[in-house]
Scaffold this motif. Structure first.
Motif, PDB file in Angstrom:
ATOM      1  N   TYR A   1       0.588   1.851  11.303  1.00  0.00           N
ATOM      2  CA  TYR A   1       1.785   1.241  10.741  1.00  0.00           C
ATOM      3  C   TYR A   1       2.951   1.282  11.727  1.00  0.00           C
ATOM      4  CZ  TYR A   1      -0.493   1.753   6.138  1.00  0.00           C
ATOM      5  OH  TYR A   1      -1.348   1.688   5.071  1.00  0.00           O
TER       6      TYR A   1
ATOM      7  N   SER B   1       1.362  -4.622   8.464  1.00  0.00           N
ATOM      8  CA  SER B   1       1.402  -3.199   8.812  1.00  0.00           C
ATOM      9  C   SER B   1       2.813  -2.678   9.045  1.00  0.00           C
ATOM     10  CB  SER B   1       0.518  -2.891  10.036  1.00  0.00           C
ATOM     11  OG  SER B   1      -0.835  -3.144   9.726  1.00  0.00           O
TER      12      SER B   1
ATOM     13  N   LYS C   1       0.856  -1.171   0.000  1.00  0.00           N
ATOM     14  CA  LYS C   1       0.000   0.000   0.000  1.00  0.00           C
ATOM     15  C   LYS C   1       0.896   1.225   0.000  1.00  0.00           C
ATOM     16  CE  LYS C   1      -3.630   2.659   0.532  1.00  0.00           C
ATOM     17  NZ  LYS C   1      -4.552   2.897  -0.587  1.00  0.00           N
TER      18      LYS C   1
ATOM     19  N   LYS D   1      -2.973   4.979  10.356  1.00  0.00           N
ATOM     20  CA  LYS D   1      -3.093   3.657   9.739  1.00  0.00           C
ATOM     21  C   LYS D   1      -2.578   2.532  10.634  1.00  0.00           C
ATOM     22  CE  LYS D   1      -4.719   5.180   5.819  1.00  0.00           C
ATOM     23  NZ  LYS D   1      -6.100   4.857   5.357  1.00  0.00           N
TER      24      LYS D   1
ATOM     25  N   PRO E   1       0.556  -4.792   3.553  1.00  0.00           N
ATOM     26  CA  PRO E   1      -0.841  -4.912   4.003  1.00  0.00           C
ATOM     27  C   PRO E   1      -1.091  -6.086   4.931  1.00  0.00           C
ATOM     28  CG  PRO E   1      -0.619  -5.656   1.731  1.00  0.00           C
ATOM     29  CD  PRO E   1       0.701  -5.056   2.114  1.00  0.00           C
TER      30      PRO E   1
END
Length: 296
Positions: free
Chosen positions: A62, A27, A5, A60, A24
Motif C-alpha cells: 500500500y 492500493s 479493504k 500489502k 483495492p
C-alpha cells in the motif's frame, strides 16, 4: 465506488483500535488513529504497535497517502508523526496528517494549560478538514463528519459503507464515550450518535476503542448501524435525549481521568512530534500537581 479493504489492529494496553483502510483498485491507503506504546512508569516510548501498522502497509504494497486523526486523544499518544517520518525515510513518500479544523482551539487551550509554546504545535497537521468536506484516496471518496460531544473538534470518516467514529460511540454493550472533558457535551454526544444511526442500516461503524466487560468477549472493531439501533446500551432507538444525558452525566461523575492524559494531550497537540530537548538533552512532558491548601 468500490468498498475499501479494512485492516484492524487492536492495542490492548489502551484498548485502542487502529485501522489501515485501502483502495483495492489503486492500493492507496489511509491509517486512522495510530498508537505509540508508552510505559508511564519508566517514561519510555516505543513503536511496536505503529511498526505493526507499517508492516501491514509494506506487506500489502500500500501507499499511505494520509494519516487521519479523529481527535486529540487523552488516553494514548498518537503515532502519526512517527509513521509519517518512517514512511518518508523508508519508502520515499511522505503521507499527510489530517484532523478536523476545530483542532486549533483545542491546541491553544492545552498549549496554554501545559505551558507549550505555540511554535511547537502550530502547523503540525497538514490538512484540517471542514465539516462534511470530501477528499479522495485513490478511487475512494472520504467524507469528514463532525461528531462533537466527546471533544468539540471530534471528526469521523465515512468511506463507502463504513464510518470510522473514533470515540463518539463504542460497542453496543458499552454505549457511548464520556463527555466530561473540556468542551465536552452529553447533549452533543447524543446528537452525534443519532446522526450516525441515521445512516443506512448496513453501514459498518468502526470504533476507536473497546473495553470488553470483565473479559467476557473479545474486542470488537465494528457492528452495523442496525445493530446499534437495536442494541446500543445508551443510544438504541427509543432512547430520549433527556434520558441519555442523565445516564451519561451520572456515569461520567464516577470516572477517573485517563491514566495517560497528561503525556497524551501534550504530545497529541503536537501531532505526535517529540518535545524539543532541554539543554541537558531530555525531552520533557509536564505533570500538574494537585496540592492541598497549605502555608508552604
Amino acid at each position: 465506488m468500490p468498498e475499501p479493504k479494512v485492516h484492524e489492529l487492536f492495542e490492548p494496553v489502551t484498548g485502542s483500535w487502529q485501522y489501515v483502510v485501502a483502495d483495492p483498485t489503486s492500493s492507496s491507503a489511509v491509517i486512522i488513529d495510530p498508537v505509540l506504546n508508552y510505559d508511564a512508569a519508566k517514561g519510555v516510548i516505543s513503536t511496536q504497535s505503529a511498526d505493526e501498522l507499517i508492516k501491514i502497509v509494506t506487506d500489502k504494497g500500500y501507499k499511505v497517502e494520509m494519516i487521519l486523526e479523529t481527535h486529540i486523544h487523552a488516553d494514548h499518544i498518537t503515532a502519526a508523526s512517527y509513521i509519517q517520518a518512517t514512511l518518508a525515510k523508508d519508502q520515499d513518500y511522505k503521507p499527510l496528517v489530517g484532523i478536523g479544523g476545530r483542532i486549533r482551539n483545542t491546541q491553544k487551550m492545552f498549549g496554554e494549560r501545559y505551558g507549550i509554546a505555540a511554535s511547537e504545535y502550530e502547523n503540525v497537521f497538514d490538512r484540517m478538514w471542514e465539516d462534511d468536506e470530501a477528499f479522495s484516496i485513490g478511487s475512494l471518496t472520504v467524507r469528514a463528519i463532525h461528531l462533537p460531544g466527546h471533544t468539540p473538534d471530534h471528526m469521523g470518516y465515512k468511506i463507502g459503507g463504513n464510518v470510522f467514529v473514533g470515540d463518539s460511540i463504542f460497542h453496543v454493550d458499552i454505549g457511548s464515550a464520556r463527555a466530561d472533558f473540556p468542551g465536552g457535551s452529553a447533549e452533543a454526544v447524543y446528537n452525534s450518535g443519532r446522526k450516525l444511526l441515521a445512516l443506512p442500516d448496513e453501514t459498518k461503524v468502526w470504533v476507536g476503542h473497546d473495553y470488553p466487560p470483565d473479559g467476557r468477549r473479545a474486542p470488537v472493531p465494528f457492528v452495523t448501524v442496525k445493530q446499534h439501533r437495536e442494541e446500543n446500551k445508551h443510544l438504541k432507538d427509543g432512547t430520549h435525549e433527556a434520558e441519555f444525558v442523565e445516564t451519561r452525566r451520572k456515569r461520567d461523575a464516577t470516572l477517573a481521568a485517563p491514566r495517560l492524559i497528561h503525556p497524551s494531550l501534550q504530545m497529541n497537540i503536537r501531532g505526535g512530534r517529540l518535545p524539543a530537548p532541554t539543554a541537558s538533552g531530555l525531552r520533557m512532558v509536564h505533570l500538574p500537581l494537585q496540592v492541598p491548601d497549605s502555608p508552604w
